[in-house]
Every structure is written in structure tokens, then in C-alpha cells.
Design a protein around this motif. Sequence first.
Motif, short mmCIF file in Angstrom:
data_model
loop_
_atom_site.label_atom_id
_atom_site.label_comp_id
_atom_site.label_asym_id
_atom_site.label_seq_id
_atom_site.Cartn_x
_atom_site.Cartn_y
_atom_site.Cartn_z
N GLU A 259 37.48 51.94 42.01
CA GLU A 259 37.54 50.57 41.85
C GLU A 259 37.24 50.40 40.36
N ARG B 163 47.49 30.94 39.19
CA ARG B 163 48.42 30.57 38.10
C ARG B 163 48.29 28.84 37.78
N ASP C 223 45.35 46.12 48.69
CA ASP C 223 46.35 46.66 47.56
C ASP C 223 45.96 46.26 46.58
N LEU D 109 44.09 37.69 50.27
CA LEU D 109 43.64 38.65 51.69
C LEU D 109 42.68 38.11 52.82
N ASN E 273 50.49 41.43 39.29
CA ASN E 273 51.18 39.80 38.88
C ASN E 273 52.59 39.42 38.34
N ASP E 274 53.69 38.62 38.30
CA ASP E 274 54.68 37.79 37.54
C ASP E 274 54.97 39.53 37.43
N SER F 32 46.64 42.77 38.56
CA SER F 32 45.44 41.48 39.03
C SER F 32 43.94 42.66 39.71
N GLY F 33 43.91 42.98 40.01
CA GLY F 33 43.10 43.81 40.35
C GLY F 33 43.46 44.75 41.94
N TYR F 34 42.12 44.83 42.69
CA TYR F 34 42.36 45.54 44.35
C TYR F 34 41.80 44.61 45.45
N LEU F 35 42.73 44.15 46.83
CA LEU F 35 41.99 44.19 47.19
C LEU F 35 42.30 44.81 48.98
N LEU G 277 41.77 37.59 44.33
CA LEU G 277 41.80 38.62 42.76
C LEU G 277 41.70 37.26 41.63
N ASP H 91 37.36 39.21 34.11
CA ASP H 91 37.28 40.89 33.53
C ASP H 91 35.48 41.69 34.35
N LYS I 136 36.46 39.21 41.17
CA LYS I 136 36.98 38.25 42.78
C LYS I 136 36.20 37.15 43.20
N LEU J 289 42.88 46.91 34.96
CA LEU J 289 42.67 45.02 34.85
C LEU J 289 43.49 44.45 33.49
N GLY J 290 44.40 43.73 34.00
CA GLY J 290 45.04 42.63 33.12
C GLY J 290 45.92 43.52 32.53
N SER K 150 39.52 37.42 50.70
CA SER K 150 39.05 37.46 49.08
C SER K 150 40.06 37.74 48.81
N LYS L 96 42.09 36.95 38.80
CA LYS L 96 43.59 36.90 37.92
C LYS L 96 45.11 36.53 38.22
N GLY L 97 44.68 35.84 39.83
CA GLY L 97 46.23 35.85 40.93
C GLY L 97 46.47 34.18 40.86
N PHE M 32 41.35 53.67 44.99
CA PHE M 32 40.39 54.19 46.07
C PHE M 32 39.56 54.26 45.93
#
Lengths: 134, 183
Positions: free
Chosen positions: A52, B70, A121, B50, A125-126, A116-119, B65, B88, B92, A60-61, B63, B67-68, A49
Motif C-alpha cells: 500500500e 469534497r 478497494d 468504509l 474520485n471525480d 484517493s487511496g485504499y480502503l 480517505l 499525502d 486516512k 495517490l493524488g 475508515s 482525499k475523498g 494489495f
Amino acid sequence: MKKWLAGAFFLIVIFLSLAYYFYNKPRRDMAQEDAAFTLSASELSAAFFADEKAANEKYLGKILEVQGRVSELIEEENSFGLLLDGGEDGMVYCAFHNQPVGISVDQSVVVKGICSGYLMDVVLNDCVIKKEDL
Amino acid sequence: MKVKCGIFVLLMLLIWSRPQAQRLIDRSGTVTFFSEAPMENIEARNNQVLGAIDLEKGVVAVSMLMKGFRFEKALMEEHFNENYVESDKFPKASFKGKLKEPDPSDFEKNGSFTIAVSGDITIHGITKPLSAEVDFTISDKQVTAKTVFNITLADFDIDIPGAVVQNIAEEIEITASFQFQKN
């Protein structure tokens, strides 16, 4: 002549085996690999927040172990998981491959997953459940 | 950067304003892409997309990510992230658009209808205009939206090395679907 042929054959087998292995490379195993960071849902939400770009650079990752209170269960057609309460800075969306069993709202858990990052929230993942009922 | 700010502002407005019946959000939307090619078909799916829609204003924002996504094969997923979309650098992909001549009464009763949406899509840091048809279904508890469209990889500077060209199609089919729970 025979020795050369045997050598070439041996190399081809090695090459094909490697090719086969890489083509069917196994996924990263959350249960086996160590987390790069262990932190709370609030700390993670706050980091993204506030900044980012910096948070992406750091997380990330990477595999994270996040501790928090379950605020919502996600049981959609294709998406399974839970939301961890990160306080006023937002939540941490933990996506699983299958519906996590025996977890209920308000429970305190530790989830391990890849960031995976930020949207809206922070998204992991996984995910797997590392610890429940703290 | 501008588009990113714009989308963030839009989402901020949608999320932090007082809950309105007309503003809906789905954080578990699905986007799949499909690439048909001689050697093998490539398919990937993202289940944490999203989507936000303001029914009153007829505005849509999506939006996701990178990396999401699969893939069935872990190696393909790695190549996708590291070489093709460089996730990286560009974490997005997003879309921001307006519904064409929306009829608010359509959204107020149960039923199905199709509306055109047009706006901008950003992938790999590059923004291009995009228009698509969206199929909406309204029921008592939710609004579902589904759309299918094609994109050209070259438009977004997504470079497929010569050796792999046989495997990957230049045109990719993308399917997006959302289930918005009514407030």
C-alpha cells in the motif's frame, strides 16, 4: 499625481481579480487533463494489495485511467459510481458526481479519476467514463 | 501504525471470514464536517467512507480517505489536503470502538434506538479517545447508523495559521452516517 493614482488603481484591480480567481478556482477537469497512468483494475488492485505504501507513493493524488469489468453499480443516496473487478486482490471503487448513464454490470469500461487511496478497494474520485463497450 | 494494523486486521476479519448475518459493511458511508467561524462557514463531505460493524461482538470500525472530502471551493480543498491534514503523509482517518452494553435483541427487530460507542479516533496520524452516541434504525432490509460529535483541531496537531484563524473554528462538528444492507 493622476498617473500614480491610475497605476495604483490598476494594480488593485489586478490583485482583486487574482484573488477572485483563486477563491473561485475551478476544479481539475478530468475530461481535459492527461492521466498520469493507464492500467487495468487488476494491476491497480494488485499494486495496493501487495504494498500500500509504495502504491500510494506512485498513485495517490494522480489521475488514473483504469480499464475493467463493471462488477457492481453503486446507486446510494449520496454516492454514485461503480465497482470495477480487480480480481482476487480486490475491486476499484469509482466515485462519480452523478450516476453514470447507460452503464451496466459486466460491461467493460475505461474510467478516468483521481486516486484517493485504499480502503477495502482502491478508491478513485471525480470519475468520468472514458470509454465504454471495449 | 499499531492502530492502522489493528483496524486492518479487524476489517480483514470482517471481510474475509465466511459471510455472517451479524457482520455488516457499508463502503459508501458519509462523513461531513462543519466549521462555524466569523468570516465564513466551512463544510466538506466524504461519500466513500468504509464502515464495518459486528453486531454480535458489538465492535465498530470506520475508515476514510482524506482525499475523498469534497469542498465547495477547490482552493479550500487544496489547503485542507496540503496544509491542514497533510493527506499525502496521512491518507486516512479512522475510528475503532465498541458499543456500550449492546442488546442483541434490539438489532433483531425493526425499530430505532440509541447506543453509546467508545473507542479511538485517528486523524492526521494522531490517536485520541472518542465517545459518541449512535442512532440505529433497524428495518427489514437494512441497518442504518448515524452519529454526530465534535473534535478539537488542536488535539490532532492540525495547525491553522494565524492569518486564517478568523475563517476556521477550533471545534469541528462531524456527522457520520451509514446504511448497512442486511446479508
